[in-house]
Design a protein around this motif. Structure first.
Motif, short mmCIF file in Angstrom:
data_model
loop_
_atom_site.label_atom_id
_atom_site.label_comp_id
_atom_site.label_asym_id
_atom_site.label_seq_id
_atom_site.Cartn_x
_atom_site.Cartn_y
_atom_site.Cartn_z
N LYS A 313 0.87 -1.31 0.06
CA LYS A 313 0.09 -0.13 -0.02
C LYS A 313 0.81 1.20 -0.01
CE LYS A 313 -4.07 -2.26 1.76
NZ LYS A 313 -3.36 -3.44 1.93
N GLY A 314 2.06 1.20 0.12
CA GLY A 314 3.18 2.40 0.13
C GLY A 314 4.00 2.26 1.15
N VAL A 315 4.92 3.32 1.59
CA VAL A 315 5.89 3.44 2.25
C VAL A 315 5.41 3.04 3.80
CG1 VAL A 315 7.59 4.54 3.31
CG2 VAL A 315 6.97 5.09 1.03
N LEU A 316 6.00 2.05 4.48
CA LEU A 316 5.74 1.53 5.45
C LEU A 316 6.80 1.53 6.54
CD1 LEU A 316 3.73 -0.06 7.72
CD2 LEU A 316 4.49 -2.01 6.92
N GLY A 317 6.83 2.46 7.62
CA GLY A 317 7.84 2.81 8.42
C GLY A 317 7.59 2.42 9.78
N VAL A 318 8.77 1.94 10.43
CA VAL A 318 8.69 1.78 11.72
C VAL A 318 9.81 2.39 12.70
CG1 VAL A 318 8.89 -0.36 13.32
CG2 VAL A 318 7.61 -0.61 11.40
N TYR A 319 9.43 2.85 13.56
CA TYR A 319 10.27 3.69 14.42
C TYR A 319 10.15 3.03 15.92
CZ TYR A 319 12.58 7.63 16.79
OH TYR A 319 13.27 8.29 17.77
N LEU A 320 11.71 2.89 16.12
CA LEU A 320 11.74 1.87 17.53
C LEU A 320 12.76 2.60 18.32
CD1 LEU A 320 12.22 -1.85 16.77
CD2 LEU A 320 10.30 -0.77 18.08
N VAL A 321 12.38 2.91 19.64
CA VAL A 321 13.06 3.47 20.56
C VAL A 321 13.43 2.31 21.60
CG1 VAL A 321 13.57 5.37 21.98
CG2 VAL A 321 11.86 5.75 20.31
N SER A 322 14.76 2.37 22.03
CA SER A 322 15.21 1.20 23.00
C SER A 322 15.71 2.22 24.27
CB SER A 322 16.11 0.28 22.38
OG SER A 322 16.80 -0.33 23.50
N ASP A 323 15.37 1.41 25.37
CA ASP A 323 15.99 2.00 26.83
C ASP A 323 16.72 0.84 27.25
OD1 ASP A 323 13.88 0.47 27.41
OD2 ASP A 323 13.08 1.81 28.99
N THR A 324 17.30 -0.18 26.59
CA THR A 324 18.04 -1.23 26.94
C THR A 324 17.38 -2.29 27.59
OG1 THR A 324 18.85 -0.36 29.00
CG2 THR A 324 20.13 0.14 27.04
#
Lengths: 372, 159
Positions: A313-324
Motif C-alpha cells: 500500500k505504500g511506504v511502511l515505516g517503523v520507528y523503535l526506541v530502546s532503553d536497553t
C-alpha cells in the motif's frame, strides 16, 4: 413565482456512510455533506478499529511484538513483519543471512500480489461488479495463501519473520509449487485485463474520476500505487534499496492522469513486476542458514532506529526506541493507508455520491493499519 | 466500436463458467492442510516437560497455566497444564521457546464449543488421549522422524 424558486435556499444534507456500510473497507465512517447527489464536503471519522497496538507493544518483548504487527495490515501481514524485524535488526545490529533475505523478498512479493488482487477485487466490487471479479481474484489469492501456509503454518497472521532471519526454512515442496504458480499467474492477469481494461462500463465509471495531480500527491506524502498512479516514479525498492532488492531487475510502473483507472492499471502492472522479481529470486536463491542465532530476550543498546519498506500500500515505516530493556520503549508505525487516506477529501469533493465509494476503493486502504 | 469491451469481458466470464468449480463444500469435504499448520488443540507430552514454564512466559497473551509439584526424585510433576485456546493467537511462540520439545501445535481448526469453559484444555488430565502434532518448528517431525522417544541430545537438530 419562478423568481421565488431561484432564491430558494437549500441546506446540505449530512449523510453518514458507514461504519458498517457494505462498501466501506472495514469499519470506516464518512460524514458526507450532500447537495442533491453532489458531495460538497466530506469528513472521515477514524478510530473504530483502534486497538492501541503501539501502546501494547511497549509491554511485550521484541519477539512477541511480531504477533502484533500481523494485526496492523491484516491483508499484507508479511510486509508488516518485515518492516518491524528490519527495525529491530538495525537497532541491535543483528546480521541477516543471505538466504533469509531472499526468503523475505519472495514472501514480500507474494504478499504484494495477494494484496493487490484483493485491492482490484474490492475496487470492482465497489463499482458494482458484485462478486464476479472478487471471486476470480480470491481464487488466485488462495494459491498464494497456500504457499504461505506451507512455509509459515498460517494463512493470514503469519508471524513468519524474526529478528535475524525467518522462523523456519522453506519446506522442500515450496519452490516447485511457487514455480508452478509463477507459470500460471500471467494467464490469469491477462484474463483480468481482458475483463476490465476495455470494459466500457468500467471506463465510464473510473476514467477522469478522483484525479490526484502529482504535486498534490507529493504534498500529501502519499505513496505506493496512489503516488505512482499520479505519474511519480517513486518506489523505495529503487530509491532506498533494502534487503536483496538491489540484485533484481524490475521497472516502476506509473500512470499518466492520476485517476482511479490509472491506480488500477498500476496495481496490475506492479503484480507483473512482482512476478519478474520472484522469477529472479527463485533462480538466484542461495543455500545456507535461514536465521542468525539471537537471544530469546533481545536487549538492544539504548537508541532509536527507523526502517522503512515498500509495502503493497505504500511506504511502511517503523520507528523503535530502546532503553536497553527487553521491550521497546516506543514503537511507532508510519502507516501508508492512513497517509493515503488524507487525500480522500480532496478527491471526492465535487463528485457524485456513488463515485465517492469508487474513489475510496481505488485508494485501497486497510482500516486495521489506519487505526492500529 | 462501443460494446466490444463488454463482449470481451463476457468471453472471460463464459470461459470461467466452463471451468470446474474451485470451491469445496466444506462440512462434507475438507481441503488438505499443510504439515506445518499452526492449529487448534496443541499436543503436550508429559515425559518431556520439566515444568520450566518458559512457554507460559513466552506467550504474548498469557493463557498457559501451569502448576507443578516437586517429586521425591527432584523432578517436577505437572499437575495442571492448561491452555485457554479461546484466547489463543496461534502464534507458536510457546512451541518455539520450549527447550525440551514438549509442546507442539495441533493440526485441527474446528474450534467451536458450546461454553467458554470448554475452550480450556488441561493436558495434564489427558495423558492417554491421542495427539495430532503439527510439524511447525519441529524439522525432525517434518522429515518423518519420530523424535518422541529419542534422547535429548539425539533430538537436537540444526534449526
Amino acid at each position: 413565482m419562478s423568481q421565488q424558486q431561484n432564491e430558494l435556499v437549500t441546506e446540505p444534507v449530512i449523510l453518514n456512510m458507514g461504519p458498517h456500510h457494505p462498501s466501506t473497507h472495514g469499519v470506516f465512517r464518512m460524514r458526507v455533506a450532500l447537495d442533491g447527489e453532489t458531495i460538497v464536503d466530506m469528513e472521515p471519522v477514524l478510530g473504530y478499529l483502534h486497538r492501541g497496538i503501539e501502546k501494547l507493544a511497549e509491554a511485550k518483548t521484541y519477539v512477541q511484538v511480531v504477533t502484533l504487527t500481523d494485526r496492523q495490515d491484516y491483508v499484507a501481514a508479511m510486509t508488516n513483519n518485515m518492516a518491524y524485524v528490519m527495525a529491530v535488526e538495525k537497532l541491535s545490529g543483528i546480521k541477516v543471512p543471505e538466504r533469509a533475505e531472499y526468503i523475505r523478498v519472495i514472501m514480500a512479493e507474494l504478499m504484494r500480489i495477494a494484496s493487490h488482487l484483493m485491492a482490484i477485487g474490492f475496487f470492482l466490487n465497489d463499482l458494482g461488479v458484485f462478486q464476479t471479479v472478487i471471486v476470480y481474484c480470491f481464487r488466485e489469492r488462495e494459491k498464494v495463501l497456500d504457499l504461505f501456509e506451507m512455509a509459515s503454518g498460517q494463512r493470514i497472521n503469519f508471524s513468519y519473520m524474526r529478528p535475524g532471519g525467518v522462523i523456519q526454512d522453506l519446506p522442500p515442496q515450496f519452490i516447485p509449487q511457487l514455480k508452478q504458480l509463477l507459470a500460471e499467474l500471467p494467464g490469469y492477469f491477462d484474463e483480468y485485463e481482458q475483463l476490465i481494461n476495455e470494459n466500457e462500463i468500467v471506463l465510464a465509471r473510473t476514467k477522469e474520476l478522483g484525479v490526484l495531480p502529482a504535486d498534490k500527491a507529493i504534498n500529501a506524502s502519499a505513496s505506493g500505487p496512489v503516488l505512482r498512479g499520479s505519474g511519480v516514479a517513486f518506489d523505495l525498492r529503487k530509491a532506498d534499496p533494502y534487503s536483496a532488492y538491489p540484485r533484481f531487475q524490475f521497472d516502476i510502473p506509473t500512470g499518466t492522469r492520476g485517476d482511479a483507472y490509472d491506480r488500477y492499471l498500476v496495481r496490475v502492472a506492479e503484480m507483473r513486476q512482482s512476478l519478474r522479481i520472484l522469477q529472479q529470486a527463485v533462480e538466484q536463491m542461495p543455500t545456507g542458514p535461514h536465521r542468525t542465532r539471537t537471544p530469546w530476550l533481545i536487549r538492544p543498546p539504548a537508541g532509536d532506529a527507523y526502517a522503512h519498506i515498500e509495502s503493497p500500500k505504500g511506504v511502511l515505516g517503523v520507528y523503535l526506541v530502546s532503553d536497553t530493556g527487553i521491550s521497546p520503549y516506543r514503537y511507532k508505525v508510519r502507516p501508508p493507508s492512513l497517509i493515503n487516506l488524507t487525500t480522500l477529501r480532496d478527491l471526492v469533493v465535487g463528485c457524485k455520491l456513488a463515485d465517492c465509494i469508487v474513489i475510496f476503493g481505488s485508494i485501497d486502504v486497510n482500516m486495521g493499519e489506519v487505526d492500529r | 466500436m462501443y460494446g466490444t469491451g463488454i463482449l470481451k469481458a463476457l468471453a472471460v466470464t463464459f470461459k470461467n463458467a466452463l471451468r470446474p468449480p474451485f470451491t469445496v463444500q466444506y462440512p462434507d469435504e475438507k481441503v488438505a492442510i499443510s504439515l506445518r499448520f499452526r492449529g487448534y488443540n496443541f499436543a503436550w507430552y508429559r515425559e518431556k516437560c520439566t515444568v520450566c514454564c518458559t512457554c507460559a512466559k513466552a506467550c504474548p497473551v498469557g493463557i498457559i497455566y501451569i502448576v507443578g509439584r516437586l517429586q521425591p526424585n527432584n523432578a517436577y510433576y505437572a499437575e495442571r497444564f492448561e491452555i485457554d485456546t479461546g484466547r489463543c493467537l496461534f502464534c507458536g511462540l510457546c512451541v518455539e521457546s520450549c527447550p525440551f520439545e514438549a509442546i507442539y501445535m495441533g493440526r485441527e481448526f474446528e474450534q467451536a464449543k458450546y461454553a467458554r469453559r470448554e475452550e480450556f484444555i488441561d493436558w495434564a488430565k489427558k495423558d492417554g488421549d491421542p495427539r495430532v502434532p503439527s510439524s511447525w518448528f519441529r524439522p525432525c517431525e517434518e522429515a518423518g522422524v519420530e523424535t518422541h522417544y529419542l534422547q535429548p541430545e539425539q533430538r537436537k537438530v540444526n534449526l
